[in-house]
Scaffold this active site. Structure first.
Site: not given
Ligand code: GAR
Length: 208
Positions: A92, A109
């Site tokens: 955050i 998100h």
């Molecule tokens: C994704 O699903 C993104 O939306 C989430 O983390 C993952 C990252 O995947 N973000 C959150 O939850 C933020 N609050 P990635 O590293 O494969 O892009």
């Protein structure tokens, strides 16, 4: 001709959203340049993906929040970044950081905000029992997952879904709307009015 949009991408883990940006740029579908990828995790697979694509990377060791964020701000400024993309960045950011880059930070998100903010959004959706969830790209403000919404995409929840299967279905859409939001920002087509983000039909040749 306008200057190419310079991105600073903040990541913590796997980096599939980062990869979607890299691929879109390489395929000529997105006119932008990733100036720097910054991670709070030295072992993030996202850093590996960036290196493979010859993109400069930086690891910033989490410590005192103000110092950690100051270092990230310095790196972003040194790299003349126009837009900061939180692509799976799991920390955050303080109001101080956010206010340093007003309407220049976006986040992806994995839920239809304002439902299921925070961690494990897909698990939250499954446990709550919603039939439709999805993903959201929004500007980052001082409220966690609470900034003005740029794009959303809905995803159905099936009876036999697990957190993994649902997350995978959402992720496909994340990649699409994140790239699209960056494109709209780069074309100067996003107009923010209070909580609402309006998308201009025509782009302007923006002098960055
Ligand atoms: C994704 O699903 C993104 O939306 C989430 O983390 C993952 C990252 O995947 N973000 C959150 O939850 C933020 N609050 P990635 O590293 O494969 O892009």
């Amino acid at each position: 001709m306008s200057k190419k949009l310079r991105l600073g991408v903040l990541v913590s883990g796997r980096g599939t959203n980062l990869q979607a940006i890299i691929d879109s740029i390489n395929e000529g579908k997105l006119s932008a340049e990733i100036a720097i990828v910054i991670s709070d995790n030295p072992n993030a697979m996202a850093l590996e993906r960036a290196r493979k694509a010859n993109i400069p990377t930086a690891y910033v060791k989490p410590g005192k929040k103000s110092e950690f964020e100051r270092e990230i701000i310095n790196i972003l400024e040194e790299n003349n970044v126009d837009l900061i993309v939180l692509a799976g960045f799991m920390r955050i950011l303080s109001p101080n950081f956010v206010n340093h880059f007003p309407l220049r930070i976006i986040n992806i998100h994995p839920s239809l905000l304002p439902s299921f903010p925070g961690l494990n959004a897909q698990k939250q959706a499954l446990e709550y029992g919603v039939k439709i969830t999805g993903c959201t790209v929004h500007f980052v403000n001082e409220v966690v997952d609470g900034g003005p919404i740029i794009l959303q995409e809905a995803v159905p929840v099936y009876d036999d879904d697990t957190v993994e299967s649902l997350s995978a279905r959402i992720l496909e859409k994340e990649h699409k709307i994140l790239v699209e939001a960056i494109r709209l920002f780069g074309e100067n087509r996003l107009r923010v009015s209070g909580r609402r983000v309006f998308i201009d039909k025509e782009g302007f040749d923006k002098c960055l």
